[in-house]
Design an enzyme around this catalytic site. Structure first.
Site, PDB file in Angstrom:
ATOM      1  N   HIS A  26     -38.565 -25.621  28.029  1.00 44.16           N
ATOM      2  CA  HIS A  26     -38.176 -26.117  27.003  1.00 44.16           C
ATOM      3  C   HIS A  26     -38.002 -24.924  25.736  1.00 44.16           C
ATOM      4  CE1 HIS A  26     -42.440 -26.784  25.635  1.00 44.16           C
ATOM      5  NE2 HIS A  26     -42.679 -27.532  26.040  1.00 44.16           N
ATOM      6  N   HIS A  81     -53.207 -34.901  30.375  1.00 37.72           N
ATOM      7  CA  HIS A  81     -51.856 -34.486  29.471  1.00 37.72           C
ATOM      8  C   HIS A  81     -50.712 -35.183  29.863  1.00 37.72           C
ATOM      9  CE1 HIS A  81     -49.152 -32.239  27.188  1.00 37.72           C
ATOM     10  NE2 HIS A  81     -49.028 -31.259  27.789  1.00 37.72           N
ATOM     11  N   GLU A  83     -47.649 -34.631  29.235  1.00 39.27           N
ATOM     12  CA  GLU A  83     -46.266 -34.016  29.389  1.00 39.27           C
ATOM     13  C   GLU A  83     -45.571 -34.126  30.587  1.00 39.27           C
ATOM     14  OE1 GLU A  83     -45.834 -30.043  27.440  1.00 39.27           O
ATOM     15  OE2 GLU A  83     -43.748 -30.565  27.311  1.00 39.27           O
ATOM     16  N   ASP A  85     -44.257 -32.553  33.102  1.00 42.06           N
ATOM     17  CA  ASP A  85     -44.648 -31.347  34.112  1.00 42.06           C
ATOM     18  C   ASP A  85     -46.016 -31.542  34.719  1.00 42.06           C
ATOM     19  OD1 ASP A  85     -45.534 -30.602  31.441  1.00 42.06           O
ATOM     20  OD2 ASP A  85     -45.756 -28.539  32.219  1.00 42.06           O
ATOM     21  N   HIS A 148     -51.571 -29.122  23.580  1.00 43.63           N
ATOM     22  CA  HIS A 148     -50.716 -29.145  22.338  1.00 43.63           C
ATOM     23  C   HIS A 148     -49.780 -30.363  22.199  1.00 43.63           C
ATOM     24  CE1 HIS A 148     -46.784 -28.494  24.825  1.00 43.63           C
ATOM     25  NE2 HIS A 148     -47.760 -28.598  25.792  1.00 43.63           N
ATOM     26  N   ASP A 167     -53.033 -27.513  29.914  1.00 43.86           N
ATOM     27  CA  ASP A 167     -52.348 -26.261  29.674  1.00 43.86           C
ATOM     28  C   ASP A 167     -53.179 -25.143  29.119  1.00 43.86           C
ATOM     29  OD1 ASP A 167     -49.802 -27.499  30.291  1.00 43.86           O
ATOM     30  OD2 ASP A 167     -49.501 -28.111  28.097  1.00 43.86           O
ATOM     31  N   TYR A 195     -47.813 -17.296  27.074  1.00 43.50           N
ATOM     32  CA  TYR A 195     -47.903 -18.844  27.375  1.00 43.50           C
ATOM     33  C   TYR A 195     -48.687 -19.130  25.774  1.00 43.50           C
ATOM     34  CZ  TYR A 195     -48.729 -23.427  28.723  1.00 43.50           C
ATOM     35  OH  TYR A 195     -48.651 -24.827  29.001  1.00 43.50           O
ATOM     36  N   HIS A 228     -51.607 -24.701  34.732  1.00 43.80           N
ATOM     37  CA  HIS A 228     -50.548 -23.744  34.939  1.00 43.80           C
ATOM     38  C   HIS A 228     -51.178 -22.353  35.417  1.00 43.80           C
ATOM     39  CE1 HIS A 228     -47.133 -26.176  33.591  1.00 43.80           C
ATOM     40  NE2 HIS A 228     -48.027 -26.332  32.340  1.00 43.80           N
TER      41      HIS A 228
END
Ligand code: FEO
Length: 399
Positions: A26, A81, A83, A85, A148, A167, A195, A228
């Protein structure tokens, strides 16, 4: 599929996926791919912590199967999380393996349902809640709202002493070396910094508060396992915490970032002369020509910089598109404590410099009078640029 889990502690396995090909996340250029880390806790009630991006589900299943034979043995899933991914595979995983419980934060339940319509499988947990998962192990939850996303949370596994941080403390880096201490330290620092600068900078206040609160959680942590990139352990355990403290403080350094584009080369020459002027004051300077650099590389350089200097020619009464793209991205990251300066060569109207200054003001930069030159070409023009660089360098001399 030919994938195997990797053991990270007596009861915990890494069962995620390596995305060697990812180039863009993104708006953030990922020069080195990424990993989507998912973790399997072995035991009478196998637990899966987070999933992976949807196209990588079979890779995750294969790794899980290499430990427990079949993903259907998983009875509990934690979604730290929402999101995609980390949750993209979750709707299919829930449908296919029918776990008894899927835990997420209160906002996580709402967002997972908003995205995927998962329904009554989801159970909300709050800070201080914990669940017994068998074999004497407990998972405890801490909400980390806006780190986030609104749903973000972390969880701690007793016994194995692992803090799963989604994250947080992660990085976009595809590597088969699962622990930070197995990778080059300069790469660990650069990718974690990249990051932070591109994903977390705007939430630096929340990062500071979380770091402040960690001692009061009384957690005996042996590993920090993000979603990650590599896992932190041993001598490196405190390294990501120290770096997050430093970056969240946003204390600027005596360093300027110049970011520009050019039509026929005049603004390029201005940029290089300004850089030389800045350097002559003893300040460091990094220069990015946005014709071939990515906005996220500028964001990384901007972390802890003292000045952001943007140069643009005027095209059809407007600033150059690459600069407005970059400014839109940087503004969203809400950097603090920056001086701002705008410059550019123009032919007949020269609106770009004012437009850029307006954007720098909107970013709450303390702006320096801009430098705008008509068809910048003469020795005097570039001497003026050098002096403009000196002025910028002087403005950050006390950092
Ligand atoms: Fe790695 Fe916010 O997702």
């Amino acid at each position: 599929m030919g994938f195997r889990a990797v053991r990270i502690s007596e009861k915990v396995w890494w069962v995620g996926a390596i995305d060697w090909s990812l180039k863009e996340f993104h708006g953030y250029t990922t020069h080195s791919g990424t990993t989507y880390n998912a973790y399997l806790i072995e035991g009478e009630n196998p637990v899966l912590i987070d999933t992976v991006k949807a196209p990588f589900k079979d890779e995750m299943y294969a790794r899980i199967s290499s430990v427990i034979g079949s993903p259907e043995k998983i009875r509990t899933i934690i979604s730290n999380h929402a999101e995609p991914d980390h949750s993209g595979a979750l709707p299919d995983v829930i449908r296919e393996i029918q776990p008894e419980k899927v835990y997420a934060s209160v906002a996580g339940v709402r967002i997972l349902n908003d995205q995927f319509g998962i329904g009554d499988k989801l159970t909300a947990v709050k800070t201080g809640d914990s669940i017994e998962i068998g074999n004497g192990m407990t998972l405890s939850f801490v909400e980390t709202k806006m780190l986030h996303w609104p749903d973000s949370m972390i969880c701690y596994l007793s016994g194995e002493k692992i803090l799963f941080t989604q994250d947080g403390f992660g990085m976009h880096l595809a590597t088969e070396k699962l622990f930070a201490d197995e990778n080059p330290m300069d790469q660990m620092l650069q990718e974690m910094k990249t990051y932070y600068a591109n994903i977390l900078l705007l939430y630096s206040n929340q990062v500071s508060k979380l770091l402040d609160s960690i001692p009061s959680l009384n957690l005996d942590i042996a590993m920090i396992a993000p979603d990650h990139g590599p896992i932190w352990r041993g001598d490196l355990l405190t390294f990501p915490l120290e770096k997050y403290r430093e970056w969240s403080n946003q204390k600027p350094e005596r360093r300027a970032v110049i970011c520009y584009d050019t039509m026929w080369g005049a603004t390029d020459k201005m940029a290089r002369s300004i850089a030389d002027g800045i350097r002559s004051t003893g300040a460091a300077v990094e220069v990015f020509n946005m014709h071939n650099r990515s906005r996220s590389d500028v964001a990384t350089a901007m972390l802890k910089a003292g000045a952001l200097v943007i140069g643009s020619p005027t095209l059809n009464n407007m600033a150059f598109p690459s600069l407005m793209d970059t400014l839109c991205y940087l503004r969203g990251l809400r950097p603090k404590n920056l001086k701002g300066a705008a410059f550019g060569s123009f032919g007949w109207s020269g609106e770009a410099v004012a437009q850029i200054t307006e954007q720098l003001n909107a970013m709450n930069c303390e702006t320096i009078e801009p430098l705008k030159l008509k068809f910048a070409s003469s020795k005097e023009d570039f001497e003026a640029c050098f002096e403009y660089g000196v002025k910028i360098g002087e403005s950050i001399k006390d950092l």
